[in-house]
Motif scaffolding. Structure first.
Motif, PDB file in Angstrom:
ATOM      1  N   ILE A   1       0.868  -1.177   0.000  1.00 50.26           N
ATOM      2  CA  ILE A   1       0.000   0.000   0.000  1.00 50.26           C
ATOM      3  C   ILE A   1       0.900   1.220   0.000  1.00 50.26           C
ATOM      4  O   ILE A   1       1.660   1.435   0.948  1.00 50.26           O
ATOM      5  CB  ILE A   1      -0.936   0.034   1.222  1.00 50.26           C
ATOM      6  CG1 ILE A   1      -1.821  -1.211   1.238  1.00 50.26           C
ATOM      7  CG2 ILE A   1      -1.780   1.299   1.225  1.00 50.26           C
ATOM      8  CD1 ILE A   1      -2.718  -1.317   2.465  1.00 50.26           C
ATOM      9  N   VAL A   2       0.842   1.995  -1.075  1.00 51.02           N
ATOM     10  CA  VAL A   2       1.737   3.140  -1.199  1.00 51.02           C
ATOM     11  C   VAL A   2       0.934   4.420  -1.369  1.00 51.02           C
ATOM     12  O   VAL A   2      -0.206   4.415  -1.833  1.00 51.02           O
ATOM     13  CB  VAL A   2       2.719   2.972  -2.391  1.00 51.02           C
ATOM     14  CG1 VAL A   2       3.566   1.742  -2.210  1.00 51.02           C
ATOM     15  CG2 VAL A   2       1.978   2.932  -3.713  1.00 51.02           C
TER      16      VAL A   2
ATOM     17  N   ILE B   1       3.870   8.720  -4.259  1.00 50.09           N
ATOM     18  CA  ILE B   1       4.822   7.706  -4.727  1.00 50.09           C
ATOM     19  C   ILE B   1       4.365   7.166  -6.081  1.00 50.09           C
ATOM     20  O   ILE B   1       5.175   6.978  -7.002  1.00 50.09           O
ATOM     21  CB  ILE B   1       4.956   6.557  -3.707  1.00 50.09           C
ATOM     22  CG1 ILE B   1       5.490   7.076  -2.360  1.00 50.09           C
ATOM     23  CG2 ILE B   1       5.869   5.460  -4.257  1.00 50.09           C
ATOM     24  CD1 ILE B   1       6.870   7.633  -2.386  1.00 50.09           C
ATOM     25  N   LYS B   2       3.067   6.923  -6.226  1.00 50.12           N
ATOM     26  CA  LYS B   2       2.540   6.468  -7.512  1.00 50.12           C
ATOM     27  C   LYS B   2       2.832   7.498  -8.601  1.00 50.12           C
ATOM     28  O   LYS B   2       3.236   7.144  -9.719  1.00 50.12           O
ATOM     29  CB  LYS B   2       1.034   6.223  -7.405  1.00 50.12           C
ATOM     30  CG  LYS B   2       0.642   5.073  -6.494  1.00 50.12           C
ATOM     31  CD  LYS B   2      -0.870   4.958  -6.403  1.00 50.12           C
ATOM     32  CE  LYS B   2      -1.295   3.895  -5.403  1.00 50.12           C
ATOM     33  NZ  LYS B   2      -2.776   3.816  -5.259  1.00 50.12           N
ATOM     34  N   TRP B   3       2.615   8.775  -8.270  1.00 50.18           N
ATOM     35  CA  TRP B   3       2.889   9.843  -9.247  1.00 50.18           C
ATOM     36  C   TRP B   3       4.359   9.828  -9.659  1.00 50.18           C
ATOM     37  O   TRP B   3       4.694   9.841 -10.843  1.00 50.18           O
ATOM     38  CB  TRP B   3       2.509  11.195  -8.683  1.00 50.18           C
ATOM     39  CG  TRP B   3       3.028  12.352  -9.506  1.00 50.18           C
ATOM     40  CD1 TRP B   3       4.212  13.024  -9.338  1.00 50.18           C
ATOM     41  CD2 TRP B   3       2.413  12.935 -10.663  1.00 50.18           C
ATOM     42  NE1 TRP B   3       4.376  13.999 -10.301  1.00 50.18           N
ATOM     43  CE2 TRP B   3       3.285  13.957 -11.130  1.00 50.18           C
ATOM     44  CE3 TRP B   3       1.231  12.693 -11.343  1.00 50.18           C
ATOM     45  CZ2 TRP B   3       2.995  14.736 -12.246  1.00 50.18           C
ATOM     46  CZ3 TRP B   3       0.933  13.476 -12.455  1.00 50.18           C
ATOM     47  CH2 TRP B   3       1.810  14.479 -12.902  1.00 50.18           C
TER      48      TRP B   3
ATOM     49  N   PHE C   1      -3.881   6.191   0.927  1.00 49.13           N
ATOM     50  CA  PHE C   1      -5.241   5.668   1.038  1.00 49.13           C
ATOM     51  C   PHE C   1      -6.251   6.779   0.736  1.00 49.13           C
ATOM     52  O   PHE C   1      -7.313   6.875   1.350  1.00 49.13           O
ATOM     53  CB  PHE C   1      -5.492   5.077   2.430  1.00 49.13           C
ATOM     54  CG  PHE C   1      -6.257   3.773   2.383  1.00 49.13           C
ATOM     55  CD1 PHE C   1      -5.640   2.616   1.940  1.00 49.13           C
ATOM     56  CD2 PHE C   1      -7.575   3.709   2.776  1.00 49.13           C
ATOM     57  CE1 PHE C   1      -6.335   1.415   1.886  1.00 49.13           C
ATOM     58  CE2 PHE C   1      -8.280   2.518   2.723  1.00 49.13           C
ATOM     59  CZ  PHE C   1      -7.669   1.361   2.269  1.00 49.13           C
ATOM     60  N   THR C   2      -5.896   7.607  -0.236  1.00 47.91           N
ATOM     61  CA  THR C   2      -6.757   8.723  -0.645  1.00 47.91           C
ATOM     62  C   THR C   2      -7.319   8.519  -2.047  1.00 47.91           C
ATOM     63  O   THR C   2      -8.074   9.362  -2.545  1.00 47.91           O
ATOM     64  CB  THR C   2      -5.986  10.049  -0.590  1.00 47.91           C
ATOM     65  OG1 THR C   2      -4.776   9.915  -1.344  1.00 47.91           O
ATOM     66  CG2 THR C   2      -5.655  10.436   0.836  1.00 47.91           C
TER      67      THR C   2
ATOM     68  N   SER D   1       6.641   2.471   6.338  1.00 42.43           N
ATOM     69  CA  SER D   1       5.662   3.467   5.928  1.00 42.43           C
ATOM     70  C   SER D   1       5.174   3.249   4.504  1.00 42.43           C
ATOM     71  O   SER D   1       5.848   2.632   3.676  1.00 42.43           O
ATOM     72  CB  SER D   1       6.279   4.865   6.043  1.00 42.43           C
ATOM     73  OG  SER D   1       5.451   5.846   5.443  1.00 42.43           O
ATOM     74  N   THR D   2       4.004   3.807   4.222  1.00 42.32           N
ATOM     75  CA  THR D   2       3.463   3.849   2.866  1.00 42.32           C
ATOM     76  C   THR D   2       4.166   4.890   2.007  1.00 42.32           C
ATOM     77  O   THR D   2       3.958   4.942   0.792  1.00 42.32           O
ATOM     78  CB  THR D   2       1.967   4.203   2.913  1.00 42.32           C
ATOM     79  OG1 THR D   2       1.810   5.450   3.624  1.00 42.32           O
ATOM     80  CG2 THR D   2       1.165   3.126   3.619  1.00 42.32           C
TER      81      THR D   2
END
Length: 433
Positions: free
Chosen positions: A67-68, A72-74, A96-97, A256-257
């Motif tokens: 779960i990131v 980080i995905k961007w 988690f947004t 951490s995520t």
């Protein structure tokens, strides 16, 4: 938030140098600004931008959690050789947004790139157009809360208006302060070295105090250098050097995520071309990068939530480094070991327990354990002249060193951690209160 430099730069720990700060000054190609976007209930700095006027080569290592965070995905979706900005907010992890959290990154990147392009036209003789894909983000704070897009958006113009092209110790410290959450002090480090005959700088800042155990990366850590090094070599250098630095620390065994360690190279040093990670010209840089990362990693542990002890665990003479690492983290993450050290109790039996639960095969007849210079176990037995009162006096020190020797190989690993105190529980019980 006002800064009391007299208190800030003095050590809060007995016999600790972790409160000592190096004189980070100017590094070519990096500009910095910090503001308060009112993400907290007070006016402390909570939004930071690093602007690379001519772009920077870069490499990052991110959390391996399944779960990131959306930032980080961007970051992972951007593939540009150079980036022009890193923007860091505290108070909110943007984890988690969902889609809205990711879209916030996209919209902020579009706004920042537009404003920086305007700034290029104002400040540069040969302005370029900066793309939204050339903006990276760091987020830290509470997981699962709506990302404060409007607050941050509102403060972007102010953030960019206050960019400082010339740095000093105060500006670097403000940047480090602007990233903090439960940290009690900023974390900064620097080294100067040579690539060939060219002198280069390596500066670093980090944040982290809780939710700290590495898995490829830990906390937020940003390294800046004026060296000219291509992205692929930066990546190899970073991954190599986080192995025994940021991947060697733990505060509470939680990953951490949002974990992110990044290096940015502004290419201003004009050093000789580096062709590979094995290039002899980069040896000094490699060593100095490790020193900066280790310095920052130790500062994260020393500032662990509620910490009263800094603990070094040396596991020696194992079959493999992996075995040594596993035993080291088994000891470092044991609540019973951590609380015994907090209570200054030389309870070596808890070290034996942690070694046994690690699952690593050992030859008990060769096991040795030391606290500092005090040998406790030799050849799998308590030494005959063991004096607990002497070891008890040693446990009163701030820096505690534990050595475990297996005597069955040549591989070793060093792990760094902190103790568990009542303050740790108080901080985490009240984290969102």
């Amino acid at each position: 938030m006002g800064i009391n430099f007299k208190n800030l730069f003095s050590s809060q720990k007995n016999k600790s140098t972790m409160g000592d700060y190096q004189n980070l000054d100017h590094i070519d190609g990096v500009a910095i600004s910090t503001v308060s976007a009112n993400l907290y209930s007070n006016s402390r700095d909570d939004l930071v931008i690093f602007y690379f006027r001519d772009g920077a080569n870069h490499a990052s290592a991110y959390t391996q959690s399944t779960i990131v965070s959306e930032n980080i995905k961007w970051n992972k979706n951007q593939r540009n050789e150079k980036v022009y900005s890193l923007v860091v907010n505290t108070r909110n992890a943007n984890a988690f947004t969902g889609v809205k959290g990711y879209q916030s990154m996209q919209k902020l990147a579009e706004l920042i790139s537009l404003k920086l392009t305007e700034k290029q036209k104002e400040d540069d003789n040969n302005p370029i157009t900066i793309l939204s894909e050339q903006i990276l983000f760091g987020c830290t704070g509470t997981i699962g809360e709506t990302f404060p897009y409007e607050k941050i958006k509102k403060n972007i113009p102010k953030l960019l208006d206050q960019i400082k092209y010339t740095q000093n110790k105060f500006i670097w410290t403000k940047a480090a302060l602007g990233m903090m959450t439960t940290d009690t002090k900023p974390k900064l480090a620097m080294e100067e070295c040579f690539i060939g005959s060219s002198k280069v700088k390596i500066y670093g800042i980090a944040k982290g105090s809780g939710m700290i155990q590495p898995n490829m990366a830990t906390t937020l850590c940003y390294i800046f250098t004026d060296a000219k090094i291509p992205n692929d070599i930066l990546k190899k250098l970073l991954l190599k050097n986080i192995s025994n630095t940021f991947n060697a620390i733990t505060c509470d065994s939680d990953t951490s995520t949002n974990d992110m360690v990044s290096i940015f190279a502004t290419n201003k040093a004009n050093n000789q071309k580096i062709n590979s990670i094995s290039d002899k010209k980069i040896f000094d840089f490699d060593k100095s990068l490790n020193q900066v990362l280790l310095n920052l990693a130790k500062r994260v542990v020393a500032d662990g939530e509620g910490a009263s002890k800094f603990i070094t665990i040396n596991v020696k003479n194992c079959h493999s480094e992996k075995d040594a690492r596993t035993i080291g983290f088994s000891i470092a993450n044991s609540p019973l070991v951590k609380t015994a050290i907090a209570g200054e109790d030389p309870n070596w039996g808890r070290i034996v327990m942690a070694i046994g639960k690690s699952g690593i095969e050992i030859d008990l007849t060769k096991l040795s354990i030391k606290f500092g210079e005090h040998k406790i176990v030799a050849n799998g037995k308590l030494i005959e002249k063991y004096d607990e009162s002497i070891v008890g006096d040693y446990m009163k020190n701030y820096a505690i060193e534990i050595e475990v020797e297996l005597g069955i190989g040549k591989k070793s690993f060093t792990t760094y951690t902190m103790d568990f105190t009542k303050k740790y529980i108080e901080i985490n019980a009240d984290y969102r209160s």
